[in-house]
Enzyme design. Structure first.
Site, short mmCIF file in Angstrom:
data_model
loop_
_atom_site.label_atom_id
_atom_site.label_comp_id
_atom_site.label_asym_id
_atom_site.label_seq_id
_atom_site.Cartn_x
_atom_site.Cartn_y
_atom_site.Cartn_z
N ARG A 95 -14.21 -7.31 -0.50
CA ARG A 95 -13.63 -6.85 0.76
C ARG A 95 -13.08 -5.43 0.62
O ARG A 95 -12.46 -5.07 -0.37
CB ARG A 95 -12.51 -7.80 1.18
CG ARG A 95 -11.73 -7.37 2.45
CD ARG A 95 -10.44 -6.68 2.13
NE ARG A 95 -9.63 -6.42 3.34
CZ ARG A 95 -8.52 -5.72 3.36
NH1 ARG A 95 -8.06 -5.19 2.24
NH2 ARG A 95 -7.86 -5.52 4.49
N GLY A 153 -5.23 -4.13 7.54
CA GLY A 153 -6.34 -3.20 7.47
C GLY A 153 -7.46 -3.48 8.44
O GLY A 153 -8.09 -2.55 8.96
N THR A 157 0.84 -1.20 0.00
CA THR A 157 0.00 0.00 0.00
C THR A 157 0.88 1.25 0.00
O THR A 157 1.92 1.29 0.65
CB THR A 157 -0.90 0.00 1.25
OG1 THR A 157 -1.85 -1.05 1.13
CG2 THR A 157 -1.62 1.33 1.42
N THR A 213 -0.61 1.84 6.76
CA THR A 213 -0.41 0.68 5.92
C THR A 213 -0.27 -0.54 6.83
O THR A 213 0.18 -0.43 7.97
CB THR A 213 0.84 0.82 5.04
OG1 THR A 213 1.04 -0.40 4.30
CG2 THR A 213 2.10 1.09 5.86
N GLY A 265 -10.76 -2.54 2.69
CA GLY A 265 -9.81 -2.37 3.78
C GLY A 265 -9.87 -1.00 4.41
O GLY A 265 -10.85 -0.25 4.27
N ASP A 266 -8.80 -0.63 5.10
CA ASP A 266 -8.77 0.62 5.86
C ASP A 266 -8.49 1.86 5.02
O ASP A 266 -8.85 2.97 5.42
CB ASP A 266 -7.68 0.52 6.93
CG ASP A 266 -6.29 0.43 6.32
OD1 ASP A 266 -5.51 1.39 6.40
OD2 ASP A 266 -5.96 -0.63 5.73
#
Length: 353
Positions: free
Chosen positions: A246, A272, A218, A269, A248-249
């Site tokens: 899905r 997540g 990331t 990074t 992630g953060d």
């Protein structure tokens, strides 16, 4: 909602042999900008992902490639800052360089989902007014960070997903590529290994997979401009072998991306699922705002205590309103780099760099 003029970039290819002076830097990587007269500090930090990595697993040539890519991103963003440009533009420019590099899990070089697709997420945030733009699940936008900027600047909304995000980007003429353009053999091989490991290890693999290579790469950037404004941006292909849409953060405001002029700018990074659950970056900002912690103290507490206690592997880059930079990580490495107001540049990979 205040609207800002849309800034798009047509960046030239930046050579990877840049004449950048490397500055000695302690592992805290906090740089207090000492400015002459009334000049305001500026600064920029970038990351290319945190995770488990060992020096013996990487050749000198591979190390050099990562350092050069990080330097290119720093150069792209810092050129804007030193010429009086805005932190938002610097963040966007730096991330575009990293998205175009096949070395990182963002843009070209993104990881594969379990059904061998590429789905990318990104977000950008303005510390002046907490305005933000985010997207998830895009497959053809060449530079997802550009779409995040369009969402922030041109839309009354904050978060777009999938086909809707693609359509919105196309309305503004953003560059697109066929899905195959984003694919690399390195990421396809990583998918094969992840699926083999999952078949062999089952639930054990699912509980441990984020300690391995399968979420590394990331990218993100944080910046402070001469007007005292901070900005943050993050971009990713997500997790190798991820399932069924899905998210992630990265596109979660306060999770993987956050900026506030009262405290600083932050990009995360790593694992997540934990970064989201801990509301990691908003937590760091809150510790600074409500408990008076420095950016280094707050980021270190959240990354190396709170997330460790939860079991989450992660790294964060942060810059405060005074230009101090810190880049803590609780993993064996994080691709990272920074440049302060004096032009001192530093890139690193391993924990002991």
């Amino acid at each position: 909602m205040r609207k800002k003029s849309l800034t798009m970039f047509s960046l030239p290819l930046i050579g990877l042999t840049l004449g950048l002076g490397m500055a000695a830097c302690g592992e805290s990587e906090q740089q207090a900008n000492q400015q002459a007269g009334d000049e305001r500090p500026i600064g920029l930090a970038v990351h290319g992902g945190a995770g488990t990595m060992a020096r013996e697993d990487m050749s000198e040539e591979q190390e050099a490639e990562y350092h050069d890519a990080l330097k290119a991103a720093l150069e792209a963003g810092y050129t804007i800052l030193e010429n009086g440009g805005e932190s938002l533009d610097a963040v966007q420019a730096a991330i575009r360089v990293l998205e175009d590099s096949p070395l990182f899990n963002a843009g070209r070089g993104s990881v594969f989902t379990s059904d061998e697709q590429i789905e990318m997420d990104a977000a950008i945030m303005d510390g002046r007014d907490l305005n933000a733009g985010a997207l998830t699940g895009v497959r053809t936008i060449r530079n997802p960070i550009d779409l995040a900027r369009v969402v922030m600047d041109e839309s009354p909304h904050v978060f777009f997903s999938g086909d809707g995000a693609e359509t919105y980007g196309e309305q503004f003429g953003l560059a697109t590529e066929d899905p195959e353009w984003f694919e690399t053999e390195h990421r396809r091989e990583a998918l094969r290994r992840a699926q083999e490991a999952e078949t062999e290890q089952g639930e054990e693999f699912r509980s441990e997979r984020d300690n391995k290579e399968f979420n590394l790469g990331t990218v993100g950037a944080v910046a402070l401009d001469e007007n005292g404004n901070v900005a943050a941006g993050t971009s990713t292909g997500g997790m190798t072998n991820k399932r069924f849409g899905r998210i992630g953060d990265v596109p979660i405001v306060g999770g993987g991306t956050y900026a506030n002029n009262e405290t600083g700018a932050f990009s995360a990074t790593g694992h997540g699922e934990y970064i989201m659950r801990a509301v990691t970056l908003h937590d760091i900002s809150s510790l600074m705002a409500y408990r008076g912690m420095s950016v280094e103290e707050a980021a270190d507490h959240v990354v190396n205590e709170k997330l460790v206690d939860m079991g989450g592997n992660a790294g964060v880059i942060a810059i405060d309103a005074q230009g101090n930079i810190t880049m803590p990580h609780n993993t064996s490495g994080m691709y990272r780099g920074s440049v302060d107001a004096a032009g001192n540049k530093h890139t690193a990979i391993f924990a002991d760099d």
